[in-house]
Design a protein around this motif. Sequence first.
Motif, PDB file in Angstrom:
ATOM      1  N   ARG A   3     -55.805  49.008 152.170  1.00  0.00           N
ATOM      2  CA  ARG A   3     -56.001  47.348 152.851  1.00  0.00           C
ATOM      3  C   ARG A   3     -54.985  47.152 153.694  1.00  0.00           C
ATOM      4  O   ARG A   3     -55.931  46.812 154.442  1.00  0.00           O
ATOM      5  CB  ARG A   3     -56.095  46.543 151.931  1.00  0.00           C
ATOM      6  N   PHE A   4     -53.479  47.758 153.474  1.00  0.00           N
ATOM      7  CA  PHE A   4     -52.772  46.992 154.756  1.00  0.00           C
ATOM      8  C   PHE A   4     -52.608  48.320 155.416  1.00  0.00           C
ATOM      9  O   PHE A   4     -53.098  49.553 155.012  1.00  0.00           O
ATOM     10  CB  PHE A   4     -51.996  46.827 154.254  1.00  0.00           C
ATOM     11  N   SER A   5     -52.035  48.428 157.240  1.00  0.00           N
ATOM     12  CA  SER A   5     -51.695  49.658 157.307  1.00  0.00           C
ATOM     13  C   SER A   5     -50.483  49.130 158.268  1.00  0.00           C
ATOM     14  O   SER A   5     -50.435  47.932 158.983  1.00  0.00           O
ATOM     15  CB  SER A   5     -53.304  50.055 158.805  1.00  0.00           C
ATOM     16  N   ILE A   6     -49.484  50.083 158.509  1.00  0.00           N
ATOM     17  CA  ILE A   6     -48.179  49.805 159.231  1.00  0.00           C
ATOM     18  C   ILE A   6     -48.481  51.144 159.800  1.00  0.00           C
ATOM     19  O   ILE A   6     -48.298  51.748 160.103  1.00  0.00           O
ATOM     20  CB  ILE A   6     -46.574  50.098 157.663  1.00  0.00           C
ATOM     21  N   SER A   7     -47.579  50.037 161.596  1.00  0.00           N
ATOM     22  CA  SER A   7     -48.079  50.781 162.493  1.00  0.00           C
ATOM     23  C   SER A   7     -45.958  50.323 163.307  1.00  0.00           C
ATOM     24  O   SER A   7     -45.523  49.841 163.093  1.00  0.00           O
ATOM     25  CB  SER A   7     -48.681  51.447 163.122  1.00  0.00           C
ATOM     26  N   GLY A   8     -46.012  51.415 164.394  1.00  0.00           N
ATOM     27  CA  GLY A   8     -44.932  51.062 165.286  1.00  0.00           C
ATOM     28  C   GLY A   8     -45.338  51.497 166.882  1.00  0.00           C
ATOM     29  O   GLY A   8     -45.658  52.257 166.381  1.00  0.00           O
ATOM     30  N   ASP A  48     -48.870  50.899 145.765  1.00  0.00           N
ATOM     31  CA  ASP A  48     -50.153  50.868 145.099  1.00  0.00           C
ATOM     32  C   ASP A  48     -51.080  49.836 145.529  1.00  0.00           C
ATOM     33  O   ASP A  48     -52.901  50.150 146.428  1.00  0.00           O
ATOM     34  CB  ASP A  48     -50.042  51.244 143.773  1.00  0.00           C
ATOM     35  N   SER A  49     -50.698  48.467 145.688  1.00  0.00           N
ATOM     36  CA  SER A  49     -51.672  47.242 146.081  1.00  0.00           C
ATOM     37  C   SER A  49     -52.338  47.114 146.978  1.00  0.00           C
ATOM     38  O   SER A  49     -52.752  45.895 147.096  1.00  0.00           O
ATOM     39  CB  SER A  49     -50.953  46.244 145.271  1.00  0.00           C
ATOM     40  N   LEU A  77     -41.852  45.920 147.504  1.00  0.00           N
ATOM     41  CA  LEU A  77     -41.947  46.151 148.663  1.00  0.00           C
ATOM     42  C   LEU A  77     -43.682  46.733 149.007  1.00  0.00           C
ATOM     43  O   LEU A  77     -43.912  46.553 148.355  1.00  0.00           O
ATOM     44  CB  LEU A  77     -41.783  48.468 148.423  1.00  0.00           C
ATOM     45  N   VAL A  78     -43.732  46.439 150.367  1.00  0.00           N
ATOM     46  CA  VAL A  78     -45.420  46.628 151.130  1.00  0.00           C
ATOM     47  C   VAL A  78     -45.659  47.797 151.496  1.00  0.00           C
ATOM     48  O   VAL A  78     -46.172  48.715 150.548  1.00  0.00           O
ATOM     49  CB  VAL A  78     -45.952  45.320 152.027  1.00  0.00           C
ATOM     50  N   ALA A  79     -44.982  48.289 152.616  1.00  0.00           N
ATOM     51  CA  ALA A  79     -45.198  49.517 153.153  1.00  0.00           C
ATOM     52  C   ALA A  79     -43.416  49.854 153.848  1.00  0.00           C
ATOM     53  O   ALA A  79     -42.796  49.067 154.571  1.00  0.00           O
ATOM     54  CB  ALA A  79     -46.367  49.190 154.043  1.00  0.00           C
ATOM     55  N   GLY A  80     -43.953  51.176 154.372  1.00  0.00           N
ATOM     56  CA  GLY A  80     -42.043  51.626 154.837  1.00  0.00           C
ATOM     57  C   GLY A  80     -42.859  52.629 155.792  1.00  0.00           C
ATOM     58  O   GLY A  80     -43.370  53.283 156.202  1.00  0.00           O
ATOM     59  N   LEU A  81     -42.106  52.189 157.109  1.00  0.00           N
ATOM     60  CA  LEU A  81     -42.031  54.296 158.028  1.00  0.00           C
ATOM     61  C   LEU A  81     -41.233  55.137 157.933  1.00  0.00           C
ATOM     62  O   LEU A  81     -39.357  54.241 157.883  1.00  0.00           O
ATOM     63  CB  LEU A  81     -42.140  53.435 158.960  1.00  0.00           C
ATOM     64  N   SER A  82     -40.819  56.137 157.964  1.00  0.00           N
ATOM     65  CA  SER A  82     -39.196  56.399 158.235  1.00  0.00           C
ATOM     66  C   SER A  82     -39.184  56.868 159.507  1.00  0.00           C
ATOM     67  O   SER A  82     -39.266  56.121 160.758  1.00  0.00           O
ATOM     68  CB  SER A  82     -39.254  58.721 157.670  1.00  0.00           C
ATOM     69  N   ARG A  83     -37.624  57.349 160.000  1.00  0.00           N
ATOM     70  CA  ARG A  83     -37.131  57.299 161.552  1.00  0.00           C
ATOM     71  C   ARG A  83     -37.955  58.000 162.902  1.00  0.00           C
ATOM     72  O   ARG A  83     -38.728  58.862 161.864  1.00  0.00           O
ATOM     73  CB  ARG A  83     -35.772  58.095 161.445  1.00  0.00           C
ATOM     74  N   SER A  84     -38.766  57.697 163.776  1.00  0.00           N
ATOM     75  CA  SER A  84     -39.144  57.710 164.564  1.00  0.00           C
ATOM     76  C   SER A  84     -40.874  57.467 164.166  1.00  0.00           C
ATOM     77  O   SER A  84     -41.763  57.252 165.080  1.00  0.00           O
ATOM     78  CB  SER A  84     -39.507  59.495 164.654  1.00  0.00           C
TER      79      SER A  84
END
Length: 124
Positions: free
Chosen positions: A67-72, A62-63, A47-54
């Motif tokens: 440094r990383f940012s997830i968006s939708g 943790d790694s 896993l790197v990153a996740g978003l819930s529904r909506s």
Amino acid sequence: QVQLVESGGGLVQTGGSLRLSCAASGRTFSSYSMGWFRQAPGKERELVAGLSRSLTNPSYADSVKGRFSISGDNAKNMVYLQMNSLKPEDTAVYYCAADMSRYFHTRPYEIDYWGQGTQVTVSS
């Protein structure tokens, strides 16, 4: 059913940035939690990153925290992964994933749909 197509991978030097995009089509996009996994040669998919529904409640491995940012974007059926301060250990194939559960699962076998992957290579 949902189809996922990643783009934005490539070769970058240590400390550089990349932005991955995932375009989703098919069943209503808002029915899914979304996220990113990666798999380096000889290693398990992680896993790197996740978003819930909506597309809320971002979570990160943790790694990559800080440094990383997830968006939708629900209107565009898109999910993004902004990767900054890249390190050679970030080199992997990155996969967009969709999960029919409310919260994005952290283990690959729990994921419902996968994209084909995009290669990210960070040179030292």
